[in-house]
Write an enzyme that holds these catalytic residues in place. Structure first.
Site, PDB file in Angstrom:
ATOM      1  N   ASP A 273      -7.984 -13.232   0.317  1.00 59.08           N
ATOM      2  CA  ASP A 273      -7.235 -11.979   0.192  1.00 59.08           C
ATOM      3  C   ASP A 273      -6.580 -12.020  -1.184  1.00 59.08           C
ATOM      4  O   ASP A 273      -5.354 -12.098  -1.304  1.00 59.08           O
ATOM      5  CB  ASP A 273      -6.206 -11.833   1.306  1.00 59.08           C
ATOM      6  CG  ASP A 273      -5.617 -10.418   1.360  1.00 59.08           C
ATOM      7  OD1 ASP A 273      -6.090  -9.548   0.590  1.00 59.08           O
ATOM      8  OD2 ASP A 273      -4.699 -10.176   2.162  1.00 59.08           O
TER       9      ASP A 273
ATOM     10  N   GLU B 220     -11.448  -3.919  -3.025  1.00 62.18           N
ATOM     11  CA  GLU B 220     -10.573  -2.822  -3.450  1.00 62.18           C
ATOM     12  C   GLU B 220     -10.390  -2.853  -4.968  1.00 62.18           C
ATOM     13  O   GLU B 220      -9.910  -3.836  -5.522  1.00 62.18           O
ATOM     14  CB  GLU B 220      -9.208  -2.957  -2.770  1.00 62.18           C
ATOM     15  CG  GLU B 220      -9.251  -3.112  -1.265  1.00 62.18           C
ATOM     16  CD  GLU B 220      -8.009  -3.821  -0.749  1.00 62.18           C
ATOM     17  OE1 GLU B 220      -6.886  -3.467  -1.185  1.00 62.18           O
ATOM     18  OE2 GLU B 220      -8.142  -4.752   0.079  1.00 62.18           O
TER      19      GLU B 220
ATOM     20  N   HIS C  64       0.802  -1.227   0.000  1.00 61.26           N
ATOM     21  CA  HIS C  64       0.000   0.000   0.000  1.00 61.26           C
ATOM     22  C   HIS C  64       0.838   1.281   0.000  1.00 61.26           C
ATOM     23  O   HIS C  64       0.541   2.227   0.729  1.00 61.26           O
ATOM     24  CB  HIS C  64      -0.966  -0.013   1.177  1.00 61.26           C
ATOM     25  CG  HIS C  64      -2.010  -1.086   1.083  1.00 61.26           C
ATOM     26  ND1 HIS C  64      -2.535  -1.532  -0.124  1.00 61.26           N
ATOM     27  CD2 HIS C  64      -2.634  -1.822   2.053  1.00 61.26           C
ATOM     28  CE1 HIS C  64      -3.439  -2.476   0.117  1.00 61.26           C
ATOM     29  NE2 HIS C  64      -3.510  -2.669   1.418  1.00 61.26           N
TER      30      HIS C  64
ATOM     31  N   HIS D 152      -9.538   1.835   0.721  1.00 63.16           N
ATOM     32  CA  HIS D 152      -9.504   0.574   1.465  1.00 63.16           C
ATOM     33  C   HIS D 152     -10.651   0.494   2.480  1.00 63.16           C
ATOM     34  O   HIS D 152     -10.451   0.121   3.632  1.00 63.16           O
ATOM     35  CB  HIS D 152      -8.155   0.414   2.169  1.00 63.16           C
ATOM     36  CG  HIS D 152      -7.757  -1.002   2.402  1.00 63.16           C
ATOM     37  ND1 HIS D 152      -8.563  -1.895   3.076  1.00 63.16           N
ATOM     38  CD2 HIS D 152      -6.646  -1.695   2.054  1.00 63.16           C
ATOM     39  CE1 HIS D 152      -7.946  -3.070   3.144  1.00 63.16           C
ATOM     40  NE2 HIS D 152      -6.788  -2.981   2.522  1.00 63.16           N
TER      41      HIS D 152
END
Length: 346
Positions: free
Chosen positions: A245, A309, A104, A175
């Protein structure tokens, strides 16, 4: 409405909060630290109001955790393997923030900056941010904006734009975490639909080590809506990261007019549709939320919120062969990413 908080941000100045409202009664709160989405309050058909996203009790708690609640993430969302990539024949080393990898945008990414209010109205706010050459290891000066707009059909549209004066990969996203039940409950009982034929397997560090894989015949097939719990932790790809994920390459191929995903609360009294220009959605089932401060007294447990996302596939700077637009932004071009979350009360 714009107001300062008594609490101070890491730069010693107050957090600045703004509230947006649409004609249907949707109320959204944001702050300038991280250009962060703090609250989304959706009126239901019976007159009750449901908080649709995860959050903390106060702005001062947001810089203290690592969950990125509602934050604008950049320059590069998701992971860059070994914090390095090659760009125009030159090796670029960026600052690691998760072991040897960058996550990120680095340890001081866009979520940890104060954005400037450019303009605001009852239904829209625009933030801006300047990122200097070398910021977190990325080349060139970058100028970014984040625009949040409400419409009367209960859409929150988030538009990120950026320009650079030197080539650089850019991948911005918000996010935000959702729990459409409006309480601290297990989000795996939500029903989810993702219009994607392929997903990207990752290792225990969230790094893709092989190519895209067909969702057909796997627990990653959400082409027909199903409860997240139905196939949860049923295969090795999930077990490596304690759940979902993973990035899904969307069928919509950047067409923001077509629905890319759909989410239902447990009681199906609140739904959410997702539209995006991005090539992929990272579906994160909140596997590591345990201990994160919550809006109510106490903290969240794992799997009490999920993120969808909108972004490029993870580690894209190292994989130009993947079937998506080039993630490298060049001088004279403009990065534009638009995502809309539409809340549908039943």
């Amino acid at each position: 409405m714009l107001r300062n908080t008594p609490a101070s941000a890491p730069d010693g100045l107050p957090f600045r909060l703004i509230t947006l409202r649409n004609g249907a009664g949707l109320v959204v709160t944001l702050m300038d630290w991280g250009a962060t989405l703090l609250s989304v309050r959706v009126p239901l058909s019976d007159g009750t109001v449901r908080e649709a996203i995860l959050g903390c009790a106060g702005p001062e708690q947001y810089p203290q955790h690592e969950a990125y609640f509602g934050a604008s993430v950049g320059r590069y969302a998701n992971r860059i393997a070994d914090s390095r990539f090659e760009l125009d024949g030159k090796e670029i080393n960026v600052v690691p923030s998760q072991g040897v990898n960058q996550l990120h945008g680095g340890p001081e990414g866009f979520d940890k900056r104060r954005w400037t209010y450019q303009s605001q109205s009852d239904r829209e706010v625009v933030f801006s941010l300047d990122s200097a050459d070398g910021d977190q290891g990325f080349p060139g000066n970058l100028k970014a904006t984040a625009r949040y707009t409400l419409t009367d059909d209960n859409r929150i549209t988030i538009e990120y734009r950026a320009t650079v004066d030197a080539p650089c990969p850019v991948n911005m996203t918000n996010h935000v975490y959702f729990n459409l039940n409006g309480e601290r409950s297990d989000v795996r009982n939500h029903k989810l639909h993702i219009l994607a034929d392929e997903y990207l397997p990752v290792d225990e560090g969230g790094i893709p080590r092989s190519g895209l894989k067909a969702v057909a015949g796997t627990s990653f097939d959400f082409r027909t809506a199903k409860r997240i719990a139905d196939d949860f932790l049923s295969d090795d790809d999930q077990k490596k990261v304690q759940g979902y994920d993973h990035a899904f390459l969307l069928q919509t191929q950047g067409d923001v007019r077509r629905e890319a995903a759909h989410l239902w609360s447990d009681d199906e009294r609140l739904q959410m549709a997702v539209y995006t220009t991005a090539p992929a959605l990272q579906f994160y089932s909140g596997n590591f939320l345990k201990g994160t401060p919550s809006r109510e007294p106490g903290s969240y447990e794992a799997w009490q919120g999920l993120a969808l996302e909108s972004e490029f596939l993870p580690d894209s700077p190292n994989h130009p062969e993947w079937p998506q637009p080039d993630c490298v932004l060049r001088p004279g071009d403009e990065y534009i990413s638009v995502t809309a979350y539409q809340f549908i009360p039943a």
